[in-house]
Scaffold this motif. Structure first.
Motif, PDB file in Angstrom:
ATOM      1  N   PHE A 115      14.280  18.472 -19.354  1.00  0.00           N
ATOM      2  CA  PHE A 115      14.328  17.021 -19.533  1.00  0.00           C
ATOM      3  C   PHE A 115      15.296  16.373 -18.546  1.00  0.00           C
ATOM      4  O   PHE A 115      15.008  15.305 -17.986  1.00  0.00           O
ATOM      5  CB  PHE A 115      14.741  16.693 -20.968  1.00  0.00           C
ATOM      6  CG  PHE A 115      14.984  15.229 -21.213  1.00  0.00           C
ATOM      7  CD1 PHE A 115      13.927  14.352 -21.377  1.00  0.00           C
ATOM      8  CD2 PHE A 115      16.275  14.730 -21.271  1.00  0.00           C
ATOM      9  CE1 PHE A 115      14.152  13.007 -21.590  1.00  0.00           C
ATOM     10  CE2 PHE A 115      16.510  13.378 -21.493  1.00  0.00           C
ATOM     11  CZ  PHE A 115      15.444  12.521 -21.653  1.00  0.00           C
ATOM     12  N   MET A 116      16.432  16.988 -18.308  1.00  0.00           N
ATOM     13  CA  MET A 116      17.460  16.381 -17.475  1.00  0.00           C
ATOM     14  C   MET A 116      17.193  16.551 -15.980  1.00  0.00           C
ATOM     15  O   MET A 116      17.582  15.683 -15.188  1.00  0.00           O
ATOM     16  CB  MET A 116      18.835  16.987 -17.806  1.00  0.00           C
ATOM     17  CG  MET A 116      19.331  16.704 -19.209  1.00  0.00           C
ATOM     18  SD  MET A 116      19.540  14.936 -19.570  1.00  0.00           S
ATOM     19  CE  MET A 116      20.662  14.440 -18.266  1.00  0.00           C
ATOM     20  N   TYR A 117      16.528  17.634 -15.570  1.00  0.00           N
ATOM     21  CA  TYR A 117      16.478  17.957 -14.153  1.00  0.00           C
ATOM     22  C   TYR A 117      15.080  18.110 -13.576  1.00  0.00           C
ATOM     23  O   TYR A 117      14.955  18.299 -12.361  1.00  0.00           O
ATOM     24  CB  TYR A 117      17.254  19.261 -13.887  1.00  0.00           C
ATOM     25  CG  TYR A 117      18.729  19.145 -14.165  1.00  0.00           C
ATOM     26  CD1 TYR A 117      19.577  18.458 -13.301  1.00  0.00           C
ATOM     27  CD2 TYR A 117      19.291  19.710 -15.308  1.00  0.00           C
ATOM     28  CE1 TYR A 117      20.928  18.344 -13.552  1.00  0.00           C
ATOM     29  CE2 TYR A 117      20.654  19.606 -15.574  1.00  0.00           C
ATOM     30  CZ  TYR A 117      21.460  18.918 -14.694  1.00  0.00           C
ATOM     31  OH  TYR A 117      22.786  18.807 -14.949  1.00  0.00           O
ATOM     32  N   THR A 118      14.043  18.071 -14.406  1.00  0.00           N
ATOM     33  CA  THR A 118      12.692  18.252 -13.876  1.00  0.00           C
ATOM     34  C   THR A 118      11.812  17.062 -14.237  1.00  0.00           C
ATOM     35  O   THR A 118      12.089  16.328 -15.180  1.00  0.00           O
ATOM     36  CB  THR A 118      12.039  19.541 -14.414  1.00  0.00           C
ATOM     37  OG1 THR A 118      11.729  19.380 -15.795  1.00  0.00           O
ATOM     38  CG2 THR A 118      12.958  20.728 -14.245  1.00  0.00           C
ATOM     39  N   LYS A 119      10.738  16.932 -13.469  1.00  0.00           N
ATOM     40  CA  LYS A 119       9.813  15.827 -13.708  1.00  0.00           C
ATOM     41  C   LYS A 119       8.904  16.111 -14.900  1.00  0.00           C
ATOM     42  O   LYS A 119       8.687  15.250 -15.748  1.00  0.00           O
ATOM     43  CB  LYS A 119       8.977  15.601 -12.447  1.00  0.00           C
ATOM     44  CG  LYS A 119       8.123  14.341 -12.479  1.00  0.00           C
ATOM     45  CD  LYS A 119       7.206  14.258 -11.262  1.00  0.00           C
ATOM     46  CE  LYS A 119       7.995  14.185  -9.989  1.00  0.00           C
ATOM     47  NZ  LYS A 119       7.106  14.034  -8.803  1.00  0.00           N
ATOM     48  N   TYR A 120       8.401  17.332 -14.973  1.00  0.00           N
ATOM     49  CA  TYR A 120       7.454  17.626 -16.058  1.00  0.00           C
ATOM     50  C   TYR A 120       8.155  17.627 -17.418  1.00  0.00           C
ATOM     51  O   TYR A 120       7.522  17.372 -18.444  1.00  0.00           O
ATOM     52  CB  TYR A 120       6.727  18.942 -15.816  1.00  0.00           C
ATOM     53  CG  TYR A 120       7.542  20.201 -15.928  1.00  0.00           C
ATOM     54  CD1 TYR A 120       7.760  20.807 -17.152  1.00  0.00           C
ATOM     55  CD2 TYR A 120       8.060  20.816 -14.797  1.00  0.00           C
ATOM     56  CE1 TYR A 120       8.501  21.970 -17.259  1.00  0.00           C
ATOM     57  CE2 TYR A 120       8.785  21.986 -14.897  1.00  0.00           C
ATOM     58  CZ  TYR A 120       9.015  22.565 -16.120  1.00  0.00           C
ATOM     59  OH  TYR A 120       9.736  23.709 -16.209  1.00  0.00           O
TER      60      TYR A 120
END
Length: 720
Positions: A312-317
């Motif tokens: 949630f914090m570092y990826t788009k998906y």
């Protein structure tokens, strides 16, 4: 005359051979103007391919950093993350210099691919938490780069002879714009979880009380049902056969919202008013038929939840799956993948029709690489989403049901990529010893001193978190969660370390009750002072060992050695958190560290340590003798603990002190530490924080509350 002619022929022959020899030995070197001409001719092609290769790297390697503490990998990802934006933006600007070159009309077709690259990959939206707070800058970049791309196309479209490029170019514009907008939206969403937005922090925190309690009730009910279904087994059944992996993922999905809120300090500790579901869940966890399953289920649940929070914090998906259900996020994937695939087909048809016969063939090849590469990256992204945990979380189906057709079959892919036994974090904790650091500084030569100053040599090491340590810590947490009274928290000053767990351990044995607890100084003063004192006590008790104790250790089995290893590892880990990460260590704490470091350096200058190489044990024993650079209370406390003749009992008490200190720091350290370190292998203290949430520690409740009806009302919550 004839002789002169013969001489000239011989000279010419010799000169020719000499020139041939010089040519063979010294091949012609490309001149700087020629190299510049080559670069000007192939500059855009090289930059575009370089941008594509950076995207490939950023798709497949960022997920490794969840499980690795490697500085090399982190540095490479940081460089690639920065270069990806710089190269794409620079190339987009350089395209404006080739607007009127009809020989390279395909350069215009590459413009939307640069937008696609600026949108980044599914596995890396932000490199650090600071990037999520810069979403306004990315929003401005999104608008400006799209306008620049539109300007380039409209300005140079007149020189394009192949009008069949229009359709694939529009499709790539659609795909690139969606990808770039997704990245900005992901940064906005992740950043808002760390800050309350336009509302004040107090108003935001106050508004979450009802929603958090409702979510928590659903979460603990799901966890209780999971424990019931997984306990109906024989004691001899293998662990991997007992645990329902898919069910565990669903439980983790139910708790991700409350874990995220507690981990980012957006939720206070609340008075529980939803019945006895937490207490029933804890009792069920404690009463599992296979006791070893308790901590294994809890730690794996914490791993999955923290893995989801990292996404949630570092990826788009991660953001897309968190905010959208399975159908809507799937539609978005189909739009971008479909647009890219159709663009590839249309470009291939135009090429087969001979539309690019007048173009440089290298440009056509580069176009195929970009198109086929975009399709391959989209397919890889879709596979990564399917093999992640997100599609299987509760509530993903738009109809509100947990299941969907083919769910179990799809989860087999997840189990293949991420088997139950695979670690989702590094499993390591840092080790820092202040005395050892001072010794290394004194032993260092000029070269090592310079390397230490620039940070290339560090005194911080890493060790694996042992299963015995995990089990010991979880057992202590489970005991506290099972016997916790709300009145205990009303009298608990969370700004100070209390040492309650160590007192209870001392009261449990006859030798422990004979110890003068006032000498141990388990409470009072700053957190840094307590940590420093017990760090010294632990080292003193380790090096001050009599022959009788060594014999008793050999006869007594592994218990004392296990607790001794736990104590030393936890001591150096907590020292790292307080001394190097600044957890609960303000200016007063830094003052305490500075005083001890100064006293140690002063002691090391004593003539007793002037010859030979310094040894840690000798320095500790020197301080234990009372020569002044260790505080008097640390030496006195160590001597008081050594009155306990059984090493196993003594080291269990010391280990209990460090476990309570770690649990205390887990509840009181800043959210930035938890979130930031998810991208560098993870921290053990973060897992401890999530374990406390799993055991319902943030929810205050009284012992008699298990008999209260679910509709009991409380008008307020308690924060401490």
């Amino acid at each position: 005359m004839r002789g002169a002619t013969s001489m000239r022929v011989m000279n010419n022959s010799v000169g020719s051979r000499a020139n041939m020899s010089n040519t063979t030995l010294n091949p012609p070197v490309i001149s700087l103007p020629h190299a510049q001409q080559l670069w000007n001719q192939w500059e855009i092609q090289c930059l575009v391919l370089g941008s594509f290769l950076l995207q490939v790297f950023l798709l497949f390697f960022p997920s490794i950093r969840k499980r690795s503490t490697s500085r090399v990998l982190s540095s490479l990802l940081w460089i690639a993350y920065l270069l990806a934006d710089y190269v794409a933006t620079y190339t987009l600007g350089r395209l404006t210099l080739h607007l009127d070159d009809p020989r390279h009309q395909l350069l215009l077709f590459w413009t939307p691919f640069l937008l696609l690259h600026l949108g980044g990959q599914e596995t890396l939206t932000a490199f650090s938490t600071e990037d999520t707070l810069l979403w306004k800058r990315h929003l401005l970049s999104l608008v400006s780069q799209i306008l620049l791309a539109v300007y380039i196309v409209t300005k140079s479209w007149k020189v394009v002879s192949t009008k069949q490029l229009l359709a694939p170019m529009v499709l790539m514009f659609i795909s690139g714009t969606i990808k770039y907008a997704e990245r900005t939206w992901a940064l906005v969403t992740a950043g808002s979880s760390m800050t309350p937005g336009s509302n004040t922090m107090s108003d935001y925190v106050l508004s979450v009380e009802t929603s958090v309690l409702d979510d928590s009730q659903s979460y603990f009910q799901r966890l209780h049902t999971f424990l019931l279904s997984n306990d109906d087994t024989d004691r001899d059944t293998a662990v991997t056969a007992v645990v329902d992996y898919e069910g565990l993922v669903e439980v983790a999905g139910k708790g991700i919202r409350i874990c995220l809120d507690f981990l980012t300090d957006m939720t206070p500790f609340l008075m529980w008013n939803k019945g006895d579901i937490i207490d029933r869940t804890i009792r069920k966890l404690r009463g599992l038929r296979k006791p070893e399953l308790r901590h294994q289920i809890a730690y794996k649940l914490a791993e999955i939840q923290l893995s989801l929070i990292y996404d949630f914090m570092y990826t788009k998906y991660g953001v897309l799956q968190y905010q959208l259900n399975l159908a809507y996020s799937g539609m978005e994937r189909l739009v971008t993948f479909g647009a890219t695939s159709v663009a590839l087909v249309l470009f291939l048809m135009a090429d087969l029709d001979g539309q690019f016969a007048g173009d440089v063939r290298a440009d056509v090849v580069v176009s195929y690489v970009l198109l086929a590469g975009a399709v391959a990256l989209d397919l890889s992204s879709i596979f990564m989403v399917i093999s992640s945990y997100w599609p299987y979380l509760p509530g993903r189906n738009p109809s509100g049901e947990d299941g969907f057709p083919g769910k179990s079959a799809m989860f087999n892919v997840t189990k293949l990529v991420q088997p139950l036994g695979k670690g989702l974090w590094s499993g390591q904790m840092a080790q820092y010893n202040l005395i050892g650091e001072c010794i290394n500084e004194k032993n260092a030569n000029i070269f090592k001193w310079a390397l230490r100053k620039v940070g290339l040599v560090s005194d911080i090491k890493h060790v694996q978190v042992s299963p015995s340590l995990k089990e010991f810590l979880f057992t202590k947490l489970l005991e506290i969660a099972d016997t916790k009274l709300v009145t205990d928290y009303w009298t608990w000053d969370s700004s100070k370390f209390s040492g309650h767990w160590a007192r209870w351990a001392l009261e449990a044995t006859a030798e422990g009750r004979s110890i003068d607890q006032s000498i141990l100084k388990l409470e009072g003063g700053t957190v840094a002072a307590v940590v420093l004192m017990w760090h010294l006590i632990t080292d003193m008790c380790f090096y001050v060992t009599t022959d009788d104790e060594e014999d008793e250790e050999e006869e007594g089995g592994r218990s004392s050695s296990l607790h001794m290893d736990m104590s030393r590892q936890l001591s150096e880990y907590v020292m790292y958190l307080v001394g190097k990460c600044g957890v609960k260590n303000g200016s007063n704490g830094q003052f305490e560290f500075g005083k001890l470091r100064r006293d140690v350096r002063k002691a090391l200058s004593h003539q007793r340590f002037s010859g030979g190489r310094l040894e840690h044990s000798k320095v500790i024993l020197y301080g234990y003798e009372g020569h002044g650079f260790f505080t008097a209370r640390a030496s006195a406390a160590a001597k008081e603990l050594l009155k306990i003749k059984r090493p196993a009992e003594r080291w269990e008490i010391i280990a209990t002190v460090w476990v309570e200190m770690l649990c205390y720091l887990a509840q009181n350290c800043e959210a930035a530490l938890h979130i930031k370190n998810l991208s560098t292998g993870g921290e053990f203290i973060t897992h401890v924080r999530v374990l406390s949430i799993i055991l319902g520690v943030p929810f205050l409740r009284e012992a008699w509350q298990a008999q209260v009806q679910d509709d009991t009302k409380y008008s307020d919550f308690v924060m401490f």
